[in-house]
Design a protein around this motif. Structure first.
Motif, PDB file in Angstrom:
ATOM      1  N   ILE A 144      45.394  36.607  34.599  1.00 23.81           N
ATOM      2  CA  ILE A 144      45.104  36.469  33.180  1.00 23.81           C
ATOM      3  C   ILE A 144      43.825  37.258  32.934  1.00 23.81           C
ATOM      4  O   ILE A 144      42.731  36.827  33.334  1.00 23.81           O
ATOM      5  CB  ILE A 144      44.917  34.998  32.800  1.00 23.81           C
ATOM      6  CG1 ILE A 144      46.185  34.202  33.126  1.00 23.81           C
ATOM      7  CG2 ILE A 144      44.561  34.866  31.318  1.00 23.81           C
ATOM      8  CD1 ILE A 144      46.035  32.711  32.960  1.00 23.81           C
ATOM      9  N   LEU A 145      43.942  38.408  32.306  1.00 27.28           N
ATOM     10  CA  LEU A 145      42.780  39.285  32.128  1.00 27.28           C
ATOM     11  C   LEU A 145      41.818  38.776  31.073  1.00 27.28           C
ATOM     12  O   LEU A 145      40.644  39.169  31.075  1.00 27.28           O
ATOM     13  CB  LEU A 145      43.238  40.702  31.779  1.00 27.28           C
ATOM     14  CG  LEU A 145      43.914  41.482  32.897  1.00 27.28           C
ATOM     15  CD1 LEU A 145      44.341  42.859  32.392  1.00 27.28           C
ATOM     16  CD2 LEU A 145      43.016  41.619  34.100  1.00 27.28           C
ATOM     17  N   LEU A 146      42.259  37.907  30.187  1.00 31.22           N
ATOM     18  CA  LEU A 146      41.375  37.414  29.132  1.00 31.22           C
ATOM     19  C   LEU A 146      40.314  36.480  29.689  1.00 31.22           C
ATOM     20  O   LEU A 146      39.292  36.235  29.045  1.00 31.22           O
ATOM     21  CB  LEU A 146      42.190  36.709  28.054  1.00 31.22           C
ATOM     22  CG  LEU A 146      43.097  37.618  27.217  1.00 31.22           C
ATOM     23  CD1 LEU A 146      43.892  36.793  26.225  1.00 31.22           C
ATOM     24  CD2 LEU A 146      42.277  38.673  26.496  1.00 31.22           C
ATOM     25  N   ALA A 147      40.537  35.940  30.872  1.00 32.36           N
ATOM     26  CA  ALA A 147      39.553  35.057  31.492  1.00 32.36           C
ATOM     27  C   ALA A 147      38.472  35.896  32.161  1.00 32.36           C
ATOM     28  O   ALA A 147      38.706  37.034  32.564  1.00 32.36           O
ATOM     29  CB  ALA A 147      40.233  34.162  32.517  1.00 32.36           C
ATOM     30  N   THR A 148      37.287  35.303  32.269  1.00 29.89           N
ATOM     31  CA  THR A 148      36.178  35.988  32.938  1.00 29.89           C
ATOM     32  C   THR A 148      35.615  35.095  34.031  1.00 29.89           C
ATOM     33  O   THR A 148      34.985  34.083  33.731  1.00 29.89           O
ATOM     34  CB  THR A 148      35.050  36.335  31.942  1.00 29.89           C
ATOM     35  OG1 THR A 148      35.592  37.131  30.886  1.00 29.89           O
ATOM     36  CG2 THR A 148      33.948  37.113  32.648  1.00 29.89           C
ATOM     37  N   PRO A 149      35.792  35.438  35.316  1.00 28.27           N
ATOM     38  CA  PRO A 149      36.584  36.565  35.807  1.00 28.27           C
ATOM     39  C   PRO A 149      38.075  36.301  35.630  1.00 28.27           C
ATOM     40  O   PRO A 149      38.469  35.158  35.366  1.00 28.27           O
ATOM     41  CB  PRO A 149      36.212  36.626  37.287  1.00 28.27           C
ATOM     42  CG  PRO A 149      35.921  35.211  37.644  1.00 28.27           C
ATOM     43  CD  PRO A 149      35.253  34.632  36.435  1.00 28.27           C
ATOM     44  N   PRO A 150      38.910  37.300  35.815  1.00 29.70           N
ATOM     45  CA  PRO A 150      40.357  37.105  35.705  1.00 29.70           C
ATOM     46  C   PRO A 150      40.852  36.002  36.639  1.00 29.70           C
ATOM     47  O   PRO A 150      40.340  35.839  37.754  1.00 29.70           O
ATOM     48  CB  PRO A 150      40.931  38.470  36.116  1.00 29.70           C
ATOM     49  CG  PRO A 150      39.870  39.431  35.714  1.00 29.70           C
ATOM     50  CD  PRO A 150      38.575  38.720  35.995  1.00 29.70           C
ATOM     51  N   LEU A 151      41.817  35.255  36.174  1.00 27.05           N
ATOM     52  CA  LEU A 151      42.360  34.136  36.931  1.00 27.05           C
ATOM     53  C   LEU A 151      43.747  34.449  37.447  1.00 27.05           C
ATOM     54  O   LEU A 151      44.537  35.104  36.772  1.00 27.05           O
ATOM     55  CB  LEU A 151      42.445  32.899  36.035  1.00 27.05           C
ATOM     56  CG  LEU A 151      41.143  32.301  35.536  1.00 27.05           C
ATOM     57  CD1 LEU A 151      41.440  31.190  34.547  1.00 27.05           C
ATOM     58  CD2 LEU A 151      40.314  31.782  36.700  1.00 27.05           C
ATOM     59  N   GLY A 152      44.046  33.961  38.637  1.00 32.07           N
ATOM     60  CA  GLY A 152      45.401  34.065  39.145  1.00 32.07           C
ATOM     61  C   GLY A 152      46.279  33.057  38.440  1.00 32.07           C
ATOM     62  O   GLY A 152      45.867  31.908  38.244  1.00 32.07           O
ATOM     63  N   SER A 153      47.473  33.460  38.062  1.00 29.15           N
ATOM     64  CA  SER A 153      48.307  32.565  37.265  1.00 29.15           C
ATOM     65  C   SER A 153      49.648  32.255  37.889  1.00 29.15           C
ATOM     66  O   SER A 153      50.390  31.444  37.348  1.00 29.15           O
ATOM     67  CB  SER A 153      48.540  33.156  35.872  1.00 29.15           C
ATOM     68  OG  SER A 153      49.368  34.304  35.960  1.00 29.15           O
ATOM     69  N   GLY A 154      49.991  32.890  38.995  1.00 27.22           N
ATOM     70  CA  GLY A 154      51.274  32.625  39.631  1.00 27.22           C
ATOM     71  C   GLY A 154      51.105  31.819  40.904  1.00 27.22           C
ATOM     72  O   GLY A 154      50.035  31.281  41.183  1.00 27.22           O
ATOM     73  N   SER A 155      52.182  31.735  41.659  1.00 27.16           N
ATOM     74  CA  SER A 155      52.118  31.045  42.944  1.00 27.16           C
ATOM     75  C   SER A 155      51.357  31.898  43.951  1.00 27.16           C
ATOM     76  O   SER A 155      51.444  33.119  43.928  1.00 27.16           O
ATOM     77  CB  SER A 155      53.532  30.788  43.465  1.00 27.16           C
ATOM     78  OG  SER A 155      54.271  29.991  42.557  1.00 27.16           O
ATOM     79  N   TRP A 156      50.648  31.253  44.853  1.00 29.22           N
ATOM     80  CA  TRP A 156      49.911  31.977  45.890  1.00 29.22           C
ATOM     81  C   TRP A 156      50.804  32.188  47.099  1.00 29.22           C
ATOM     82  O   TRP A 156      51.510  31.284  47.525  1.00 29.22           O
ATOM     83  CB  TRP A 156      48.660  31.216  46.290  1.00 29.22           C
ATOM     84  CG  TRP A 156      47.681  31.102  45.172  1.00 29.22           C
ATOM     85  CD1 TRP A 156      47.468  30.014  44.372  1.00 29.22           C
ATOM     86  CD2 TRP A 156      46.799  32.125  44.683  1.00 29.22           C
ATOM     87  NE1 TRP A 156      46.512  30.301  43.432  1.00 29.22           N
ATOM     88  CE2 TRP A 156      46.076  31.591  43.600  1.00 29.22           C
ATOM     89  CE3 TRP A 156      46.553  33.448  45.063  1.00 29.22           C
ATOM     90  CZ2 TRP A 156      45.123  32.316  42.889  1.00 29.22           C
ATOM     91  CZ3 TRP A 156      45.607  34.180  44.362  1.00 29.22           C
ATOM     92  CH2 TRP A 156      44.900  33.614  43.291  1.00 29.22           C
ATOM     93  N   GLY A 157      50.764  33.408  47.666  1.00 29.03           N
ATOM     94  CA  GLY A 157      51.552  33.720  48.852  1.00 29.03           C
ATOM     95  C   GLY A 157      50.793  33.385  50.119  1.00 29.03           C
ATOM     96  O   GLY A 157      49.826  32.620  50.098  1.00 29.03           O
TER      97      GLY A 157
END
Length: 122
Positions: free
Chosen positions: A100-113
């Motif tokens: 999510i680029l709107l967050a500062t810093p960008p946040l991961g939004s999917g499942s983690w591998g």
């Protein structure tokens, strides 16, 4: 959402380089803003770098700016992280994810591998 698999980690001496790859399954790879994150033992997962859908805009954590380069090849459904001038403090498991680029810093939004381990020796 695309499934992402990281690769390319390894053991390298300080000052060396590695190139991480993140391969995506699915036909919607180019629809996502993507990023790299890392987690060192005993520490929180942190943002490293991000890139928008087209590859035209990139974002970096201050700790890696000037040393790491994020890129993507939408035709190959692959995200990259070129890491130069590596330092022992770069040692961590590295993960790719939709961001999510709107967050500062960008946040991961999917499942983690599973991530890929990078170890930098001094």
């Amino acid at each position: 959402q695309a499934q992402l698999v990281e690769s390319g980690g390894g053991l390298v001496q300080a000052g060396g380089s590695l190139r991480l790859s993140c391969a995506a399954a699915g036909r919607t790879f180019s629809s996502y803003n993507l990023g790299w994150f890392r987690q060192a033992p005993g520490k929180e997962r942190e943002f490293v770098a991000a890139i928008d859908r087209s590859g035209g805009s990139t974002y970096y954590a201050d700790s890696v700016k000037g040393r790491f380069t994020i890129s993507r090849d939408n035709a190959k459904n692959t995200l990259y992280l070129q890491m130069n001038s590596l330092k022992p403090e770069d040692t961590a498991a590295y993960y790719c994810n939709v961001v999510i680029l709107l967050a500062t810093p960008p946040l991961g939004s999917g499942s983690w591998g599973q991530g890929t381990q990078v170890t930098v020796s001094s």
